[in-house]
Scaffold this motif. Structure first.
Motif, short mmCIF file in Angstrom:
data_model
loop_
_atom_site.label_atom_id
_atom_site.label_comp_id
_atom_site.label_asym_id
_atom_site.label_seq_id
_atom_site.Cartn_x
_atom_site.Cartn_y
_atom_site.Cartn_z
N ILE A 86 0.87 -1.18 0.00
CA ILE A 86 0.00 0.00 0.00
C ILE A 86 0.90 1.22 0.00
CG2 ILE A 86 -1.77 1.27 1.26
CD1 ILE A 86 -2.68 -1.43 2.43
N TYR A 87 0.67 2.11 -0.97
CA TYR A 87 1.51 3.28 -1.17
C TYR A 87 0.66 4.54 -1.21
CZ TYR A 87 4.58 -0.49 -2.64
OH TYR A 87 5.31 -1.65 -2.68
N SER A 88 1.12 5.59 -0.56
CA SER A 88 0.43 6.88 -0.58
C SER A 88 0.66 7.57 -1.91
CB SER A 88 0.94 7.78 0.54
OG SER A 88 0.68 7.19 1.78
N PHE A 89 -0.33 8.33 -2.37
CA PHE A 89 -0.18 9.04 -3.62
C PHE A 89 -0.85 10.40 -3.54
CE2 PHE A 89 -4.41 7.31 -4.33
CZ PHE A 89 -5.06 8.30 -5.05
N ASN A 90 -0.51 11.26 -4.49
CA ASN A 90 -1.17 12.54 -4.71
C ASN A 90 -1.42 12.69 -6.20
OD1 ASN A 90 -1.25 13.85 -2.08
ND2 ASN A 90 0.98 13.82 -2.21
N ILE A 91 -2.48 13.40 -6.53
CA ILE A 91 -2.74 13.79 -7.91
C ILE A 91 -2.48 15.28 -7.96
CG2 ILE A 91 -4.47 14.02 -9.75
CD1 ILE A 91 -3.84 11.10 -9.18
N ILE A 92 -1.57 15.68 -8.85
CA ILE A 92 -1.24 17.10 -8.98
C ILE A 92 -1.38 17.51 -10.44
CG2 ILE A 92 0.28 17.18 -6.97
CD1 ILE A 92 2.66 16.97 -8.84
N THR A 93 -1.61 18.80 -10.65
CA THR A 93 -1.70 19.34 -12.01
C THR A 93 -0.69 20.46 -12.14
OG1 THR A 93 -4.04 18.79 -12.11
CG2 THR A 93 -3.24 20.39 -13.72
N GLU A 94 0.14 20.36 -13.17
CA GLU A 94 1.13 21.39 -13.49
C GLU A 94 1.06 21.65 -14.99
OE1 GLU A 94 4.83 19.64 -12.28
OE2 GLU A 94 4.45 20.00 -10.15
N ASN A 95 0.95 22.90 -15.36
CA ASN A 95 0.89 23.29 -16.78
C ASN A 95 -0.16 22.49 -17.54
OD1 ASN A 95 3.03 25.12 -16.37
ND2 ASN A 95 4.51 23.46 -16.64
N ASN A 96 -1.34 22.33 -16.95
CA ASN A 96 -2.46 21.61 -17.54
C ASN A 96 -2.19 20.13 -17.78
OD1 ASN A 96 -4.17 23.87 -17.58
ND2 ASN A 96 -3.22 24.58 -19.47
N ILE A 97 -1.21 19.56 -17.11
CA ILE A 97 -0.92 18.13 -17.19
C ILE A 97 -1.16 17.54 -15.82
CG2 ILE A 97 0.84 16.38 -17.65
CD1 ILE A 97 2.21 18.47 -19.48
N THR A 98 -1.90 16.42 -15.77
CA THR A 98 -2.21 15.76 -14.51
C THR A 98 -1.19 14.66 -14.26
OG1 THR A 98 -4.54 16.23 -14.85
CG2 THR A 98 -4.00 14.57 -13.20
N TYR A 99 -0.66 14.64 -13.03
CA TYR A 99 0.37 13.69 -12.66
C TYR A 99 -0.07 12.86 -11.46
CZ TYR A 99 3.61 16.57 -15.39
OH TYR A 99 4.24 17.26 -16.40
N LEU A 100 0.40 11.61 -11.44
CA LEU A 100 0.32 10.77 -10.26
C LEU A 100 1.67 10.86 -9.58
CD1 LEU A 100 -1.05 8.47 -8.54
CD2 LEU A 100 0.18 6.89 -10.03
N GLU A 101 1.67 11.22 -8.32
CA GLU A 101 2.92 11.36 -7.57
C GLU A 101 2.93 10.33 -6.45
OE1 GLU A 101 5.25 15.27 -6.32
OE2 GLU A 101 3.40 14.98 -5.16
N VAL A 102 3.93 9.44 -6.50
CA VAL A 102 4.13 8.42 -5.47
C VAL A 102 5.57 8.54 -5.02
CG1 VAL A 102 4.06 5.97 -4.91
CG2 VAL A 102 2.45 6.89 -6.57
N GLY A 103 5.77 8.98 -3.79
CA GLY A 103 7.13 9.21 -3.30
C GLY A 103 7.81 10.25 -4.17
#
Length: 133
Positions: A86-103
């Motif tokens: 089980i891993y924590s994640f965030n969804i972020i948006t930069e320059n109209n691009i959506t990213y999955l951030e894990v660690g």
């Protein structure tokens, strides 16, 4: 008549107030990893159910179940080596691009119909995951 109207209003309120995470977060839920592309290895393919990710937006976690790749007891659970956990994640948006951030890893998210791609940087010798529901 008043009872029917009250019943209808109650039902309407219940369904309109319900937390509908799947609509708000279309990647919510279970996904089958179908391919891992890129890196220095050839494309690796999986059958449905062999390697899954479950996105839980309420807890902001990804639960990975990998029934194919063999890990020994010396392997430290790691998101980068596709080990179950089980891993924590965030969804972020930069320059109209959506990213999955894990660690420390950040991958672009592309969702077209029922195919999800998360690209951690194929162009830079990293990998991309291709998922299907």
């Amino acid at each position: 008549m008043k009872k029917i109207l009250l019943f209808c209003c109650t039902i309407f309120c219940f369904f309109s107030c319900e937390n509908n995470t799947e609509i708000d977060n279309p990647i919510q839920g279970n996904w089958n990893v179908m391919q891992i592309v890129g890196g220095l290895a050839p494309t690796k393919e999986y059958n449905e159910g062999e390697f899954t990710w479950f996105f839980d937006f309420d807890e902001k976690t990804i639960t990975i179940v990998n029934n194919v790749d063999i890990f020994n007891h010396l392997d430290i659970p790691s998101f980068t080596n596709n080990q179950g956990g089980i891993y924590s994640f965030n969804i972020i948006t930069e320059n109209n691009i959506t990213y999955l951030e894990v660690g420390e890893r950040k991958g672009t998210i592309s969702l077209i119909n029922d195919e999800l791609t998360i690209d951690f940087g194929i162009a830079f010798d990293d990998i991309a995951y291709i998922f299907k529901r």
